[in-house]
Design a protein around this motif. Sequence first.
Motif, PDB file in Angstrom:
ATOM      1  N   ARG A  11      36.240  36.235  39.900  1.00 29.52           N
ATOM      2  CA  ARG A  11      37.695  36.447  39.881  1.00 29.52           C
ATOM      3  C   ARG A  11      38.266  36.251  41.285  1.00 29.52           C
ATOM      4  O   ARG A  11      38.382  35.235  41.841  1.00 29.52           O
ATOM      5  CB  ARG A  11      38.126  37.645  39.312  1.00 29.52           C
ATOM      6  N   HIS A  15      31.288  38.631  46.721  1.00 27.60           N
ATOM      7  CA  HIS A  15      30.585  39.797  46.645  1.00 27.60           C
ATOM      8  C   HIS A  15      29.238  39.482  47.110  1.00 27.60           C
ATOM      9  O   HIS A  15      28.517  38.620  46.395  1.00 27.60           O
ATOM     10  CB  HIS A  15      30.702  40.513  45.362  1.00 27.60           C
ATOM     11  N   LYS A  38      29.781  47.292  42.382  1.00 29.52           N
ATOM     12  CA  LYS A  38      31.016  47.559  42.756  1.00 29.52           C
ATOM     13  C   LYS A  38      31.842  46.284  42.681  1.00 29.52           C
ATOM     14  O   LYS A  38      32.694  45.956  43.536  1.00 29.52           O
ATOM     15  CB  LYS A  38      31.191  48.430  44.096  1.00 29.52           C
ATOM     16  N   LYS A  40      34.723  44.382  41.057  1.00 34.29           N
ATOM     17  CA  LYS A  40      36.135  44.877  40.471  1.00 34.29           C
ATOM     18  C   LYS A  40      36.011  44.171  38.986  1.00 34.29           C
ATOM     19  O   LYS A  40      35.674  42.730  38.873  1.00 34.29           O
ATOM     20  CB  LYS A  40      37.280  44.442  41.004  1.00 34.29           C
ATOM     21  N   PHE A  41      36.345  44.814  37.950  1.00 33.01           N
ATOM     22  CA  PHE A  41      36.265  44.321  36.641  1.00 33.01           C
ATOM     23  C   PHE A  41      34.948  44.155  35.901  1.00 33.01           C
ATOM     24  O   PHE A  41      35.019  43.822  34.702  1.00 33.01           O
ATOM     25  CB  PHE A  41      37.024  42.739  36.366  1.00 33.01           C
TER      26      PHE A  41
END
Length: 88
Positions: A11, A15, A38, A40-41
């Motif tokens: 997205r 990471h 960790k 996100k989403f």
Amino acid sequence: MNKYTFVTIFREGVHIHQAEGTDITEAMVNWAKIPDKKIKFIGHESQKEIELAIEEEHPTPINGVDNVWFFMVRTRAGLLMVNVIQTI
């Protein structure tokens, strides 16, 4: 054991995590099981999807570069594009 660095594009972010394994396949399984990435989403359900999908995934070696691979995992949350570099 070798150390591998996983650079995941998902997205709106990039990471980076590391996992160990005797080979790329074992490192991918270990990476998939990291409980607190960790990202996100990525919730509990998506985490389980990643763990299941990784068992069927075959990383593609990058031509002209030693010890670098690419793979993708699709979850309900979206597509994860992952580059893997054997670090040590």
